[in-house]
Motif scaffolding. Structure first.
Motif, PDB file in Angstrom:
ATOM      1  N   THR A  31      -6.557   1.261   0.421  1.00  0.00           N
ATOM      2  CA  THR A  31      -7.946   1.183   0.916  1.00  0.00           C
ATOM      3  C   THR A  31      -8.544  -0.216   0.790  1.00  0.00           C
ATOM      4  O   THR A  31      -9.640  -0.464   1.307  1.00  0.00           O
ATOM      5  N   SER A  32      -7.857  -1.097   0.139  1.00  0.00           N
ATOM      6  CA  SER A  32      -8.419  -2.437  -0.074  1.00  0.00           C
ATOM      7  C   SER A  32      -8.646  -3.157   1.250  1.00  0.00           C
ATOM      8  O   SER A  32      -9.670  -3.842   1.444  1.00  0.00           O
ATOM      9  N   GLU A  33      -7.705  -2.961   2.216  1.00  0.00           N
ATOM     10  CA  GLU A  33      -7.894  -3.621   3.504  1.00  0.00           C
ATOM     11  C   GLU A  33      -9.111  -3.041   4.241  1.00  0.00           C
ATOM     12  O   GLU A  33      -9.899  -3.772   4.850  1.00  0.00           O
ATOM     13  N   TYR A  34      -9.243  -1.714   4.175  1.00  0.00           N
ATOM     14  CA  TYR A  34     -10.396  -1.074   4.831  1.00  0.00           C
ATOM     15  C   TYR A  34     -11.707  -1.522   4.186  1.00  0.00           C
ATOM     16  O   TYR A  34     -12.681  -1.841   4.884  1.00  0.00           O
ATOM     17  N   LEU A  35     -11.737  -1.563   2.883  1.00  0.00           N
ATOM     18  CA  LEU A  35     -12.964  -1.952   2.195  1.00  0.00           C
ATOM     19  C   LEU A  35     -13.332  -3.395   2.483  1.00  0.00           C
ATOM     20  O   LEU A  35     -14.514  -3.733   2.641  1.00  0.00           O
ATOM     21  N   SER A  36     -12.322  -4.273   2.572  1.00  0.00           N
ATOM     22  CA  SER A  36     -12.617  -5.674   2.894  1.00  0.00           C
ATOM     23  C   SER A  36     -13.168  -5.791   4.311  1.00  0.00           C
ATOM     24  O   SER A  36     -14.108  -6.549   4.562  1.00  0.00           O
ATOM     25  N   LEU A  37     -12.577  -5.024   5.267  1.00  0.00           N
ATOM     26  CA  LEU A  37     -13.109  -5.035   6.624  1.00  0.00           C
ATOM     27  C   LEU A  37     -14.537  -4.475   6.666  1.00  0.00           C
ATOM     28  O   LEU A  37     -15.404  -4.984   7.380  1.00  0.00           O
ATOM     29  N   PHE A  38     -14.801  -3.413   5.901  1.00  0.00           N
ATOM     30  CA  PHE A  38     -16.139  -2.804   5.869  1.00  0.00           C
ATOM     31  C   PHE A  38     -17.173  -3.772   5.289  1.00  0.00           C
ATOM     32  O   PHE A  38     -18.290  -3.899   5.820  1.00  0.00           O
TER      33      PHE A  38
ATOM     34  N   PHE B  71      -5.082   5.853   1.789  1.00  0.00           N
ATOM     35  CA  PHE B  71      -5.054   6.721   2.969  1.00  0.00           C
ATOM     36  C   PHE B  71      -3.631   7.279   3.107  1.00  0.00           C
ATOM     37  O   PHE B  71      -2.665   6.529   3.074  1.00  0.00           O
ATOM     38  N   VAL B  72      -3.480   8.594   3.296  1.00  0.00           N
ATOM     39  CA  VAL B  72      -2.177   9.265   3.372  1.00  0.00           C
ATOM     40  C   VAL B  72      -2.114  10.052   4.679  1.00  0.00           C
ATOM     41  O   VAL B  72      -3.054  10.777   5.028  1.00  0.00           O
ATOM     42  N   TYR B  73      -0.982   9.907   5.395  1.00  0.00           N
ATOM     43  CA  TYR B  73      -0.749  10.661   6.627  1.00  0.00           C
ATOM     44  C   TYR B  73       0.610  11.349   6.497  1.00  0.00           C
ATOM     45  O   TYR B  73       1.631  10.694   6.310  1.00  0.00           O
ATOM     46  N   ASP B  74       0.655  12.691   6.592  1.00  0.00           N
ATOM     47  CA  ASP B  74       1.866  13.496   6.368  1.00  0.00           C
ATOM     48  C   ASP B  74       2.198  14.264   7.650  1.00  0.00           C
ATOM     49  O   ASP B  74       1.332  14.959   8.204  1.00  0.00           O
ATOM     50  N   VAL B  75       3.458  14.112   8.098  1.00  0.00           N
ATOM     51  CA  VAL B  75       3.929  14.807   9.306  1.00  0.00           C
ATOM     52  C   VAL B  75       5.185  15.625   8.945  1.00  0.00           C
ATOM     53  O   VAL B  75       6.142  15.084   8.393  1.00  0.00           O
ATOM     54  N   GLU B  76       5.155  16.911   9.250  1.00  0.00           N
ATOM     55  CA  GLU B  76       6.308  17.798   9.032  1.00  0.00           C
ATOM     56  C   GLU B  76       7.154  17.827  10.304  1.00  0.00           C
ATOM     57  O   GLU B  76       6.632  18.043  11.400  1.00  0.00           O
TER      58      GLU B  76
ATOM     59  N   THR C  22       3.155   8.591   5.264  1.00  0.00           N
ATOM     60  CA  THR C  22       2.801   7.164   5.289  1.00  0.00           C
ATOM     61  C   THR C  22       1.540   6.961   4.449  1.00  0.00           C
ATOM     62  O   THR C  22       0.643   7.801   4.441  1.00  0.00           O
ATOM     63  N   MET C  23       1.450   5.854   3.783  1.00  0.00           N
ATOM     64  CA  MET C  23       0.294   5.527   2.930  1.00  0.00           C
ATOM     65  C   MET C  23      -0.140   4.082   3.177  1.00  0.00           C
ATOM     66  O   MET C  23       0.695   3.224   3.449  1.00  0.00           O
TER      67      MET C  23
END
Length: 321
Positions: free
Chosen positions: A25-32, A1-6, A21-22
């Motif tokens: 996905t392993s944490e998200y997949l484990s929660l899912f 997951f990537v979040y970019d702010v200018e 920020t990155m």
């Protein structure tokens, strides 16, 4: 997951900053996966609980219906007269309606039989008087022939009345289902016929399935077998065979003798009312007609074939259930 702010700072036109920020996905997949497992677990547990509750509800609900069904079987078998009131309120209206129907059917059958008995009694006296008048006239030479004709017609009337009364009273009764043990009834009939035809020394062979219960009222069964056995005793030379077996859910009864038998072309005719091949004995040929009428009222079938003993073989098929 990537979040970019200018980001561009005030006062600085040529410089801008990009914050990135990155997150893996392993944490998200484990929660899912954990959520999915929990969801399946709770849904499966809920479904199992619902199935158990549904089974308990249906079992409790159908238990009463099974009890009603068992009581109906007892009523049909003659073991009880009415359905009990020990049922839920929702079924009491049904059971009470069935009880009223049973009472009504029983009263009508009893009244019907009483009326037939009264009719037979009321006709017996006038026929006896006419018979006495005929005997008196027969003693006079000039009217002997007319008296014999009158006596023959009176005898015919008496037999026809007896036939109609038997036909009306020996039919199948409504809701009650009867079962009669065959062997004791046959022994009783054969014992009586042995006394009537004691000079012939008839040998009776019984081939009966065990147990053998006939789905018919005792009076109707006695009348049916009495007519067939009387014919067999009267026409046989010395041997009579009685058989009973089960075949494809039906009960098969047979009465055979070693007498002269019945020609193929005459077998259908003698079953009809009033038809007789034996002209040496008195009677109006209504015995087999009574047998056929009784079987028709019970949904049975009567057929005539050639016996292995050499004489006639009467075959009866009845639905066992």
């Amino acid at each position: 997951f990537v979040y970019d702010v200018e980001l561009q700072l005030a006062g600085i036109r040529d410089n801008a900053f990009s914050f990135v920020t990155m997150q893996p996905t392993s944490e998200y997949l484990s929660l899912f996966d954990e959520f999915r497992r929990q969801l399946y677990l709770w849904l499966g547990s809920g479904l199992l609980v619902l199935l158990i509750l549904l089974w308990l509800g249906l079992t409790w609900g159908f238990r009463t219906l099974k009890r009603v069904s068992a009581e109906l079987d007892q009523v049909e078998g003659g073991q009880r007269q009415h359905l009990s009131d020990e049922h839920p309120r929702e079924l009491l209206r049904l059971t009470r309606s069935l009880n009223r129907l049973l009472d009504s059917e029983r009263r009508q059958r009893e009244q019907y039989r009483n009326s037939l008995g009264d009719l037979a009694h009321s006709l017996k006296t006038p026929l006896s008087v006419l018979q006495g008048v005929g005997e008196t006239l027969a003693a006079q030479t000039q009217s002997r022939e007319q008296a014999q004709v009158m006596q023959a017609q009176i005898e015919r009337m008496s037999q026809q009345i007896g036939y109609q009364l038997q036909r009306a009273s020996l039919g199948k009764s409504g809701l009650v289902r009867h079962r009669v043990e065959l062997k004791p009834l046959l022994l009783s009939l054969c014992s009586t016929l042995d006394k009537v035809y004691r000079d012939k020394h008839v040998q009776v062979e019984m081939q009966l399935a065990e147990p053998c219960l006939v789905p018919m009222e005792q009076g109707a069964l006695m009348e049916l077998l009495g007519n067939l056995l009387e014919n067999a005793y009267r026409l046989c030379l010395q041997q009579v065979r009685i058989s009973a077996s089960h075949h494809e859910g039906d009960l098969l009864l047979g009465v055979e003798d070693d007498g002269p038998g019945v020609p193929v072309g005459q077998r259908e005719r003698i079953i009809r009312r009033g038809e007789r091949l034996d002209g040496q004995h008195p009677g109006q040929g209504i015995g087999l007609a009574v047998v056929k009428d009784i079987l028709d009222s019970y949904g049975g079938e009567l057929s005539l074939a050639e016996s292995a003993l050499g004489g006639a073989a009467f075959r009866i098929r009845l639905q066992a259930d």
